[in-house]
Enzyme design. Structure first.
Site, mmCIF file in Angstrom:
data_model
loop_
_atom_site.group_PDB
_atom_site.id
_atom_site.type_symbol
_atom_site.label_atom_id
_atom_site.label_comp_id
_atom_site.label_asym_id
_atom_site.label_seq_id
_atom_site.Cartn_x
_atom_site.Cartn_y
_atom_site.Cartn_z
ATOM 1 C CG PHE A 123 -4.031 -9.314 -6.336
ATOM 2 C CD1 PHE A 123 -4.932 -10.122 -5.664
ATOM 3 C CD2 PHE A 123 -4.514 -8.246 -7.066
ATOM 4 C CE1 PHE A 123 -6.296 -9.874 -5.717
ATOM 5 C CE2 PHE A 123 -5.873 -7.982 -7.122
ATOM 6 C CZ PHE A 123 -6.766 -8.792 -6.452
ATOM 7 N NE ARG A 156 -8.561 2.515 3.177
ATOM 8 C CZ ARG A 156 -8.225 3.630 3.817
ATOM 9 N NH1 ARG A 156 -7.706 3.560 5.016
ATOM 10 N NH2 ARG A 156 -8.400 4.802 3.254
ATOM 11 C CG HIS A 190 -10.552 4.931 10.677
ATOM 12 N ND1 HIS A 190 -9.433 4.436 10.025
ATOM 13 C CD2 HIS A 190 -10.678 6.213 10.272
ATOM 14 C CE1 HIS A 190 -8.922 5.372 9.266
ATOM 15 N NE2 HIS A 190 -9.642 6.464 9.384
ATOM 16 C CD GLU A 240 -1.646 -6.164 -8.899
ATOM 17 O OE1 GLU A 240 -2.618 -5.414 -8.814
ATOM 18 O OE2 GLU A 240 -1.008 -6.560 -7.901
ATOM 19 N N GLY A 273 1.447 -4.459 -5.905
ATOM 20 C CA GLY A 273 1.146 -4.047 -7.277
ATOM 21 C C GLY A 273 0.200 -2.865 -7.358
ATOM 22 N N GLY A 274 0.008 -2.172 -6.222
ATOM 23 C CA GLY A 274 -0.929 -1.047 -6.217
ATOM 24 C C GLY A 274 -0.233 0.297 -6.360
ATOM 25 C CG ASN A 275 -2.698 3.616 -5.602
ATOM 26 O OD1 ASN A 275 -3.012 3.878 -6.752
ATOM 27 N ND2 ASN A 275 -3.585 3.268 -4.669
ATOM 28 C CB CYS A 313 1.457 7.799 -4.682
ATOM 29 S SG CYS A 313 1.394 6.292 -3.701
HETATM 30 P P1 NAI Z 1 -3.590 -0.292 -3.043
HETATM 31 O O1 NAI Z 1 -5.013 -0.251 -2.658
HETATM 32 O O2 NAI Z 1 -3.184 0.387 -4.302
HETATM 33 O O3 NAI Z 1 -3.134 -1.807 -3.077
HETATM 34 C C1 NAI Z 1 -3.698 -2.593 -4.034
HETATM 35 C C2 NAI Z 1 -2.788 -3.769 -4.255
HETATM 36 O O4 NAI Z 1 -2.864 -4.661 -3.144
HETATM 37 C C3 NAI Z 1 -3.188 -4.569 -5.462
HETATM 38 O O5 NAI Z 1 -2.630 -3.999 -6.615
HETATM 39 C C4 NAI Z 1 -2.604 -5.924 -5.113
HETATM 40 O O6 NAI Z 1 -1.236 -5.964 -5.401
HETATM 41 C C5 NAI Z 1 -2.788 -5.996 -3.619
HETATM 42 N N1 NAI Z 1 -4.055 -6.684 -3.333
HETATM 43 C C6 NAI Z 1 -5.295 -6.194 -3.411
HETATM 44 N N2 NAI Z 1 -6.205 -7.134 -3.088
HETATM 45 C C7 NAI Z 1 -5.525 -8.234 -2.777
HETATM 46 C C8 NAI Z 1 -5.886 -9.527 -2.350
HETATM 47 N N3 NAI Z 1 -7.168 -9.878 -2.163
HETATM 48 N N4 NAI Z 1 -4.905 -10.401 -2.108
HETATM 49 C C9 NAI Z 1 -3.603 -10.063 -2.269
HETATM 50 N N5 NAI Z 1 -3.198 -8.851 -2.677
HETATM 51 C C10 NAI Z 1 -4.145 -7.951 -2.931
HETATM 52 O O7 NAI Z 1 -2.745 0.230 -1.800
HETATM 53 P P2 NAI Z 1 -1.704 1.428 -1.817
HETATM 54 O O8 NAI Z 1 -2.397 2.683 -2.167
HETATM 55 O O9 NAI Z 1 -0.497 1.001 -2.568
HETATM 56 O O10 NAI Z 1 -1.358 1.510 -0.273
HETATM 57 C C11 NAI Z 1 -0.542 0.557 0.393
HETATM 58 C C12 NAI Z 1 -0.679 0.832 1.882
HETATM 59 O O11 NAI Z 1 -0.284 2.180 2.140
HETATM 60 C C13 NAI Z 1 -2.105 0.703 2.405
HETATM 61 O O12 NAI Z 1 -2.048 0.145 3.684
HETATM 62 C C14 NAI Z 1 -2.585 2.135 2.465
HETATM 63 O O13 NAI Z 1 -3.574 2.322 3.454
HETATM 64 C C15 NAI Z 1 -1.308 2.884 2.804
HETATM 65 N N6 NAI Z 1 -1.296 4.275 2.372
HETATM 66 C C16 NAI Z 1 -1.526 4.628 1.064
HETATM 67 C C17 NAI Z 1 -1.441 5.939 0.652
HETATM 68 C C18 NAI Z 1 -1.610 6.341 -0.783
HETATM 69 O O14 NAI Z 1 -1.498 7.540 -1.086
HETATM 70 N N7 NAI Z 1 -1.860 5.448 -1.709
HETATM 71 C C19 NAI Z 1 -1.132 7.006 1.618
HETATM 72 C C20 NAI Z 1 -0.886 6.548 2.955
HETATM 73 C C21 NAI Z 1 -0.965 5.228 3.308
#
Ligand code: NAI
Length: 399
Positions: free
Chosen positions: A35, A325, A213, A38, A10-12, A148
């Site tokens: 989550f 992280r 890291h 959400e 549900g994130g980015n 994104c």
């Molecule tokens: P995000 O940080 O937006 O994800 C958040 C989502 O994760 C929440 O909306 C929820 O659905 C879930 N979440 C958060 N806390 C939780 C919990 N305690 N229990 C269960 N679910 C939980 O992550 P994003 O940006 O979508 O990235 C996804 C993956 O892609 C990550 O591993 C990130 O490192 C990687 N990534 C992201 C990029 C970007 O531009 N956003 C670029 C390259 C890699």
């Protein structure tokens, strides 16, 4: 009949994936987020509208895409209903709960995609899915296809750029598909990024970027006197000789592991596992001004402009956040996985052991004891040992 996929998260990334895929003709998108509330908030906030994406293409052109998921749910039965593929688009720490949720509903011939999978995704998938795993294809993308971010929860996201090329590992399994799994995923993602099949999943796990890291953090902070700092130090561009040396040693141990695997199993091509210095010289060629050594590759790398150590602000100044992280993910879903693979082929890893020992103290966990992966928290990592894979034969069973 339209293709139907499930997007988990549900994130980015999940917002972007849901909208880009739903914008395609003949593709239906279910979204499942487990989550908190959400799913309900997303459903209510979006109403009958589509998710909108502000896209900046790599040539600088911009555009708007719109896509509407069929459903956004917390219920695995609804989420999995009729889907041909499941995309995991959440950080690695959340993967387990999605596997647990889908396992009862998954049918043979399903394509499972870690997006990104991150180190150990395959071990977890094979164990959690049990018998049906061999009839599914398991793919792991090395990163997210886009940079994104959500602009407005549920309604609006922004794609800041597309990766040109993205490495993907594939455990093909014995399912039957109308399109080969890699081609299927490429169709869903569109032209960019171009997916590039990597040689085998063990090599991909050893080349995971979670290697970077922890040694840098270790080098910077293991002798820290505990005094707060006036400002957050620069992360990559601030590496000194000690940090670069530690990273180099960790990388050498990973390469030695790959070489040992290649020796024991000459049929496995491990040539993609290269020293970190070589990797920098290839992948950041255009961004590095001085590529003479590892330290200079990091310090003069423009892609790293502005990136700082993760810190917390206190009244007395800045102190390092050791649970960010860079440790909480890159240790259990990164370095510990590599350590586990090394242990499967009896390669000694003193540098990796020092870094894990230091980091597990900061995380309040116990992964290794001395030089062995036998701490009480190994089961919460994605090391092969956490799923009962103990030697090279076990690791190769699913190839
Ligand atoms: P995000 O940080 O937006 O994800 C958040 C989502 O994760 C929440 O909306 C929820 O659905 C879930 N979440 C958060 N806390 C939780 C919990 N305690 N229990 C269960 N679910 C939980 O992550 P994003 O940006 O979508 O990235 C996804 C993956 O892609 C990550 O591993 C990130 O490192 C990687 N990534 C992201 C990029 C970007 O531009 N956003 C670029 C390259 C890699």
């Amino acid at each position: 009949k339209p293709t139907r996929i499930l997007v988990c998260g549900g994130g980015n990334g999940a917002h972007t994936m849901a909208a880009t895929a739903a914008a395609l003709k003949n593709v239906e998108v279910n979204v499942m987020t487990l989550f908190a509330d959400e799913a309900q908030r997303w459903t209510d906030t979006l109403g009958s509208d589509s998710i909108e994406i502000d896209v900046t293409y790599n040539d600088g052109n911009t555009g708007i895409l719109k896509g509407k998921p069929r459903i956004i749910t917390k219920d695995p039965a609804q989420g999995m209903d009729g889907v041909n593929a499941v995309f995991f688009v959440v950080p690695a720490f959340a993967h387990q709960q999605y596997f647990d949720a889908i396992v009862k509903h998954i049918k043979p011939n399903t394509i499972i995609v870690g997006m990104p999978g991150q180190a150990g995704f395959e071990f977890q998938a094979l164990k959690c899915l049990g018998d049906v795993a061999s009839k599914c294809a398991i793919l792991s993308l090395e990163s997210l296809p886009w940079a994104c971010r959500i602009l407005e929860f549920a309604r609006k996201v922004q794609i800041l750029g597309f990766k040109d090329v993205l490495g993907v590992s594939l455990i093909p399994g014995h399912g039957e598909y109308s399109l080969p799994p890699l081609q299927f995923v490429q169709t869903i993602l569109g032209k960019k990024p171009a997916l590039k099949l990597t040689q085998n999943y063990i090599a991909v796990n050893l080349m995971a970027k979670s290697i970077i890291h922890p040694p840098v953090l270790y080098g910077k902070w293991h002798n820290w006197d505990g005094k707060p700092l006036a400002e957050a130090p620069v992360f990559y561009q601030g590496v000194d000789d000690e940090q670069a040396d530690m990273l180099s040693k960790v990388s050498d141990e990973v390469v030695a592991t790959a070489q040992e695997i290649g020796k024991q199993r000459p049929d496995l091509d491990m040539s993609e596992v290269i020293p970190i210095l070589e990797w920098y010289r290839i992948y950041y060629r255009d961004q590095i001004t001085d590529s003479s050594n590892l330290k200079s590759c990091m310090v003069t790398n423009k892609a790293y402009n502005g990136l700082l150590h993760p810190m917390e602000k206190t009244d007395a100044g800045f102190v390092p956040n050791f649970k960010y992280r860079y440790t909480s993910e890159d240790i259990p879903f990164g370095l510990v996985v590599m350590k586990g693979i090394a242990e499967c082929v009896n390669v000694k890893t003193p540098a990796i052991d020092s870094v894990i020992t230091w980091a597990q103290g900061k995380l309040g966990k116990e992964y290794i004891v001395g030089s062995e992966l036998k701490g009480k928290d190994v089961g919460t990592t994605r090391a092969p040992q956490a799923y009962g894979f103990k030697n090279l034969e076990d690791l190769c069973k699913m190839l």
